[in-house]
Scaffold this active site. Structure first.
Site, short mmCIF file in Angstrom:
data_model
loop_
_atom_site.label_atom_id
_atom_site.label_comp_id
_atom_site.label_asym_id
_atom_site.label_seq_id
_atom_site.Cartn_x
_atom_site.Cartn_y
_atom_site.Cartn_z
N ARG A 138 -0.86 14.39 13.37
CA ARG A 138 0.13 13.96 12.36
C ARG A 138 0.42 15.16 11.48
NH1 ARG A 138 -1.51 8.18 9.91
NH2 ARG A 138 0.49 8.40 8.86
N CYS A 147 -5.33 12.18 13.38
CA CYS A 147 -5.78 10.83 13.06
C CYS A 147 -6.05 10.10 14.37
CB CYS A 147 -4.79 10.10 12.18
SG CYS A 147 -3.49 9.27 13.05
N ARG A 153 -4.93 10.08 4.46
CA ARG A 153 -4.00 11.20 4.59
C ARG A 153 -3.03 11.27 3.41
NH1 ARG A 153 -3.30 13.42 9.36
NH2 ARG A 153 -1.15 13.84 8.82
N ARG A 198 -8.69 -0.96 4.52
CA ARG A 198 -7.85 0.10 3.93
C ARG A 198 -6.47 -0.45 3.56
NH1 ARG A 198 -6.68 5.15 7.17
NH2 ARG A 198 -5.38 5.34 5.33
N LYS A 213 0.84 -1.21 0.00
CA LYS A 213 0.00 0.00 0.00
C LYS A 213 0.88 1.26 0.00
CE LYS A 213 -1.81 1.55 4.02
NZ LYS A 213 -1.47 2.96 4.20
N ASN A 214 1.88 1.28 0.87
CA ASN A 214 2.66 2.50 1.04
C ASN A 214 3.64 2.76 -0.11
OD1 ASN A 214 1.27 2.88 3.37
ND2 ASN A 214 2.97 2.41 4.76
N ASP A 246 4.60 0.39 12.20
CA ASP A 246 3.45 -0.30 11.61
C ASP A 246 3.36 -1.77 12.03
OD1 ASP A 246 2.51 1.93 10.37
OD2 ASP A 246 3.18 1.41 8.36
N VAL A 276 8.18 6.65 16.98
CA VAL A 276 7.77 7.34 15.74
C VAL A 276 6.47 8.11 15.97
CG1 VAL A 276 7.20 7.08 13.30
CG2 VAL A 276 8.95 5.63 14.33
C1 UD1 Z 1 4.08 6.69 6.66
C2 UD1 Z 1 3.25 5.45 6.42
C3 UD1 Z 1 2.68 4.92 7.74
C4 UD1 Z 1 3.81 4.74 8.75
C5 UD1 Z 1 4.67 5.99 8.87
C6 UD1 Z 1 5.89 5.78 9.75
C7 UD1 Z 1 2.35 5.82 4.22
C8 UD1 Z 1 1.18 6.12 3.37
N1 UD1 Z 1 2.16 5.81 5.53
O1 UD1 Z 1 3.22 7.68 7.19
O2 UD1 Z 1 2.06 3.66 7.47
O3 UD1 Z 1 3.25 4.45 10.02
O4 UD1 Z 1 5.13 6.40 7.57
O5 UD1 Z 1 6.67 4.75 9.25
O6 UD1 Z 1 3.44 5.55 3.72
N2 UD1 Z 1 6.31 14.35 11.00
C9 UD1 Z 1 6.38 15.69 11.33
N3 UD1 Z 1 6.12 16.60 10.34
C10 UD1 Z 1 5.80 16.24 9.07
C11 UD1 Z 1 5.72 14.87 8.76
C12 UD1 Z 1 5.99 13.95 9.74
O7 UD1 Z 1 6.67 16.05 12.46
O8 UD1 Z 1 5.58 17.11 8.22
C13 UD1 Z 1 6.60 13.33 12.03
C14 UD1 Z 1 5.37 12.50 12.40
O9 UD1 Z 1 4.60 13.12 13.40
C15 UD1 Z 1 6.02 11.21 12.88
C16 UD1 Z 1 7.28 11.10 12.02
O10 UD1 Z 1 7.50 12.38 11.48
O11 UD1 Z 1 6.41 11.34 14.23
C17 UD1 Z 1 7.17 10.10 10.89
O12 UD1 Z 1 6.03 10.38 10.11
P1 UD1 Z 1 5.99 10.08 8.54
O13 UD1 Z 1 7.16 9.24 8.18
O14 UD1 Z 1 5.79 11.35 7.82
O15 UD1 Z 1 4.66 9.22 8.41
P2 UD1 Z 1 3.68 9.20 7.17
O16 UD1 Z 1 4.43 9.48 5.92
O17 UD1 Z 1 2.48 10.01 7.48
#
Ligand code: UD1
Length: 417
Positions: A121, A116, A92, A396, A22-23, A304, A326
């Site tokens: 997030r 979420c 998202r 999902r 999915k990701n 995850d 995370v």
């Molecule tokens: C992706 C995955 C999700 C997984 C996550 C962490 C997809 C669609 N989803 O989510 O399944 O759980 O990676 O491996 O690929 N952060 C910030 N600011 C930002 C963006 C992120 O502070 O602008 C922080 C988040 O709060 C979190 C960390 O960075 O603590 C990692 O988040 P991120 O890697 O961005 O997760 P997603 O891409 O949303």
């Protein structure tokens, strides 16, 4: 809303085939936006999120059709620039439309995702990065309005190696003028999969899969055909289920190279695990040894898989601890696992699990994709019936989950209400 009825306990036996990730699929679908032609993705899982992304592409004037794992996307004539709240709030990753739209068309309007189930997030890193590339960003009535008169390469240092921000910025930078360097980039295999597709389509990207990605902007990205990598989290979920039930399962069409942290932990639980190039054979132990888990960014133990591993530790022979680095609030499965008889003490981002002899079936509620799969795992070893409500979360992210578990010997029935 559908629910699952699961009769436990059971011991899983047999083989299961893993779907595309999915990701990895979601960023690839977003990347079709700027190709100006017909793209094909192979090994695409039929998930609720796939359908949501298809709807989003359609809103942007890009028809897409999924047929038995092959997704055909026609981005010849895109006509929209807005990702509406209705789609973004259910997924998202719709935010991935932002980078390609602003890079290719100089404008994008994408709903702000909001929080979420497991807390805030943020997307600040996506927005800061796009600003560094020269985009103007305004927040207007719950929407991100981005515009640019040609993006320009820049050095971007991510404060956190965010998967989402790395994807969005890569998708913007491939069409920016000059060189972009993303420091502290996410190293997840899904990033490398995206980069491979883009490179095949004419992009100039070095270092994807490492923490330093260098992108030399090009004037166009060609339409592409690309295969989605196997879902390492789905594979890890079935491996954890085999260990939890003391079963014996062969997991086919996966990539064990992407799963070292999970395989190591399951071996420490006492499982016998053999890996081949595209498969894993798991033999669960009679007694599960407790292990301590700390989640982290790839290649560390994935957040995850935290919930599923907690289900395993619920019946381990002793105490284990979980530290979530995370998403520090990602524990919505804890109260539900406790309803099944698990003994878990949660203090901030640390959970201590005292293994019990047996769990008992009970009605529980699914709260997010991985929390829900943890409930399925726990239900497999719980005495009696477990009803899991709100399984749309599972749909999902897990393709044909009841059929796959059913083939391994689990008694799991979908109830449509
Ligand atoms: C992706 C995955 C999700 C997984 C996550 C962490 C997809 C669609 N989803 O989510 O399944 O759980 O990676 O491996 O690929 N952060 C910030 N600011 C930002 C963006 C992120 O502070 O602008 C922080 C988040 O709060 C979190 C960390 O960075 O603590 C990692 O988040 P991120 O890697 O961005 O997760 P997603 O891409 O949303």
């Amino acid at each position: 809303m559908d629910s699952f009825m699961i009769k436990g306990p059971c011991r899983l036996k047999g083989s299961v085939t893993i779907s595309g990730a999915k990701n990895a699929m979601l960023p690839l679908m977003a990347a079709t936006i700027f190709t100006g032609g017909k793209c094909r993705l192979e090994n695409v899982p039929d998930l609720r999120d796939t359908r949501t992304m298809i709807k989003l592409l359609k809103v942007l004037g890009i028809p897409a059709e999924l047929n038995e794992g092959t997704l055909d996307v026609d981005a010849s004539d895109p006509s929209g620039f807005e990702a509406p709240y209705d789609l973004v709030r259910t997924m998202r990753a719709s935010i991935y439309a932002l980078g390609p739209l602003v890079a290719r068309f100089g404008k994008a309007r994408v709903s702000l995702p909001g929080g979420c189930a497991w807390g805030p997030r943020p997307i600040n890193l996506h927005l800061q990065g796009l600003k560094s590339l020269g985009a103007e960003i305004r927040i207007d009535h719950g929407y991100i309005d981005a515009s640019a008169d040609g993006l320009k390469g820049a050095e971007i240092i991510l404060a956190i190696p965010s998967v989402g921000a790395t994807v969005n910025l890569m998708l913007a930078a491939v069409l920016a003028e000059g060189e972009t360097v993303i420091e502290n980039a996410a190293c997840e295999p899904e990033i490398k999969n995206l980069a491979d597709a883009l490179i095949g389509a004419g992009a100039k990207i070095d270092g994807a899969g490492s923490s330093r990605i260098i992108i030399e902007g090009v004037s166009k990205i060609d339409p592409f055909t690309h295969r989605v990598i196997p879902d390492r989290i789905e594979a890890g979920t079935y491996a954890a289920a085999a260990v939890l039930t003391g079963g014996e399962v062969t997991i086919n069409d996966c990539n064990p190279d992407h799963m070292h942290a999970v395989i190591d932990k399951l071996r420490s639980c006492g499982a016998e695990i053999e890996t081949a190039e595209r498969s894993i054979h798991v033999k669960g132990p009679d007694k599960i040894f407790p292990v301590d888990i700390e989640t982290g960014f790839y290649p560390a133990f994935p957040t995850d898989m935290q919930a599923q591993m907690m289900a395993v530790m619920s019946v381990a022979d002793g105490a284990s601890s979980f530290v979530e680095h995370v998403y520090t609030d990602r524990f919505t499965h804890v109260p539900e696992l406790k309803r099944l008889g698990a003994k878990i003490n949660l203090d901030g981002s640390v959970a201590v699990v005292n293994g019990v002899e047996r769990l008992q079936g009970a009605p529980v509620m699914a709260t997010d994709i991985r929390a829900s799969s943890a409930l399925i795992l726990a239900a497999l070893v719980a005495e009696g019936d477990t009803k899991i409500l709100r399984i749309y979360h599972i749909d999902r992210g897990y393709e044909k989950i009841e059929a796959k578990f059913g083939k391994l010997g689990a008694e799991i029935t979908r109830i449509s209400e």
